[in-house]
Enzyme design. Sequence first.
Site, PDB file in Angstrom:
ATOM      1  CG  ASN A   9      -1.694   1.234   1.418  1.00  0.00           C
ATOM      2  OD1 ASN A   9      -1.780   2.052   0.510  1.00  0.00           O
ATOM      3  ND2 ASN A   9      -2.290   1.407   2.596  1.00  0.00           N
ATOM      4  CE  LYS A  11      -0.029   3.310   4.612  1.00  0.00           C
ATOM      5  NZ  LYS A  11       0.010   3.386   6.048  1.00  0.00           N
ATOM      6  CG  HIS A  95      -5.781   2.094   4.981  1.00  0.00           C
ATOM      7  ND1 HIS A  95      -5.332   3.070   5.842  1.00  0.00           N
ATOM      8  CD2 HIS A  95      -4.807   1.158   4.911  1.00  0.00           C
ATOM      9  CE1 HIS A  95      -4.115   2.734   6.260  1.00  0.00           C
ATOM     10  NE2 HIS A  95      -3.774   1.575   5.714  1.00  0.00           N
ATOM     11  CD  GLU A  97      -2.674   5.623   6.725  1.00  0.00           C
ATOM     12  OE1 GLU A  97      -2.582   5.592   5.489  1.00  0.00           O
ATOM     13  OE2 GLU A  97      -1.806   5.147   7.486  1.00  0.00           O
ATOM     14  CD  GLU A 167      -3.662  -2.386   7.164  1.00  0.00           C
ATOM     15  OE1 GLU A 167      -2.561  -2.673   6.692  1.00  0.00           O
ATOM     16  OE2 GLU A 167      -4.241  -1.321   6.935  1.00  0.00           O
ATOM     17  N   GLY A 173       2.395   2.183  10.800  1.00  0.00           N
ATOM     18  CA  GLY A 173       3.392   3.250  10.693  1.00  0.00           C
ATOM     19  C   GLY A 173       4.051   3.604  12.009  1.00  0.00           C
ATOM     20  CB  SER A 213       4.953  -1.886  11.975  1.00  0.00           C
ATOM     21  OG  SER A 213       4.590  -0.539  12.205  1.00  0.00           O
TER      22      SER A 213
END
Length: 252
Positions: A9, A11, A95, A97, A167, A173, A213
């Site tokens: 991904n 991003k 996702h 985010e 996730e 991250g 991660s």
Amino acid sequence: MRKPVIAGNWKMYKTIAETVDFIEKIKPVAAKAEHCEVVVAPPFTALAAAALAAKGSNVGVSAQDIHWDKEGAHTGDIAPAMLVDAGCTHVIIGHSERRHDHGETDEQVNRKLKAALAAGLAPIVCVGEILADRESGRTGEVLKTQFEGGLAGLTPSEFSRIIIAYEPVWAIGTGRTATPEMAADTHRLLRDLARQKFGEKEASAVRILYGGSVKPDNVGGLMAQEEIDGALVGGASLKVDSFTALINYPRK
Ligand code: PGA
């Protein structure tokens, strides 16, 4: 047998030229990797070039989001047929985010998921709890809400076309990964939800990826878990060397 998926991904990273260069380098790696499926998710601007570069190879190209309408007055959004037109095979939906930066709800995830399925795309649907949920013992409850809301109204045959990505938000991250055992426990919980809603056959066939991660040095431990069917990787998918190491994760 569930064939693992290693998905990158990207991003909001990479230009068109960087995308094409990366795909050219990863194609021979993916060609040799018969043990897994390889997918990359570049930003919208690079999707068409990515699909062209990936043509004829076994690198799948995923969008990072989708709108549920066929077309319309939705400034900044991208319709399902546009993704297909650009050559996408997959689309990431829900996702964290998107959920946190754009207030995306389970209901919207559900609409996006149905639109993606109708367009013939393979959806990668993300679920995951925040740290406060994990620490207060609410992980199961949160995932159940996301699963039931996000996947509402799907038939077992539609469900069989999706990929789930677990996730934990606190691991994205942050350099903090769930332990392989912790991830596997949560995958089991998701598979149980799938069993209750869609049946045994579908639940045992659905691929559940772990994300948060994942790096070359921890992917082996995660992939050694029977319950973990691949990885959705952000940071460590941006460099060819590290993505190559992830594709060629240690296997018995
Ligand atoms: P990360 O991102 O690997 O950089 O933690 C994973 C993701 O957000 O899909």
